[in-house]
Design an enzyme around this catalytic site. Sequence first.
Site, PDB file in Angstrom:
ATOM      1  N   VAL A 125     -71.606  20.408 -25.501  1.00 43.80           N
ATOM      2  CA  VAL A 125     -70.465  19.516 -25.291  1.00 43.80           C
ATOM      3  C   VAL A 125     -69.531  20.092 -24.226  1.00 43.80           C
ATOM      4  CG1 VAL A 125     -68.357  18.636 -26.393  1.00 43.80           C
ATOM      5  CG2 VAL A 125     -70.530  18.506 -27.589  1.00 43.80           C
ATOM      6  N   ASP A 126     -69.272  21.383 -24.295  1.00 45.32           N
ATOM      7  CA  ASP A 126     -68.366  22.052 -23.362  1.00 45.32           C
ATOM      8  C   ASP A 126     -68.823  21.846 -21.918  1.00 45.32           C
ATOM      9  OD1 ASP A 126     -66.230  23.643 -22.528  1.00 45.32           O
ATOM     10  OD2 ASP A 126     -67.188  25.527 -23.068  1.00 45.32           O
TER      11      ASP A 126
END
Length: 175
Positions: free
Chosen positions: A40-41
Amino acid sequence: MQRAIETLTIECIKGDITEQPDIAVIVNAANKQLKGGGGVDGAIHRAAGPKLVEASRAQAPIEAGEAVITPAFDLPNDHVVHCAGPVYSKSQPVAAQLASCYRLAMQLAEEQNAESIAFPAISAGIYGYPLDEAAEIAVQTVADCAVRAQSIKRVRFVLFSDDALAAFQRALETH
């Protein structure tokens, strides 16, 4: 799936958190250095563009359970809350740290008068948090925040896999 708790509508979907144009604030499952990474990052940093790296690094480092907020830059949202989720371990206060991520993200979104916020399954990827436990903590914490919610009316859990979606749906059904 969605459910109303107090004045909040809480929903669970399978999808890409960077593609939520109807959400004011999205939450990044960040590392402590706030410099982008995988999962996600990395997806959020790629979608937001290089200004996000500068803005988030200026607030680094943060500890597990802490959160900071930045503009969303090239994302279709207003802000990104960066939460440093804990690495799963049975010997540390990881449940309290994970709950803190959700609570602080809600608080930071409220401070921006945001009407909506979207969360990923913080710490449930490479940080190894068991999905069912992570989902239970996430949903319980957001439900606890519902009593104090002023501006936020919608919380969306945007999940990366069928397994994560099922875990969060089970947790939402029990609250």
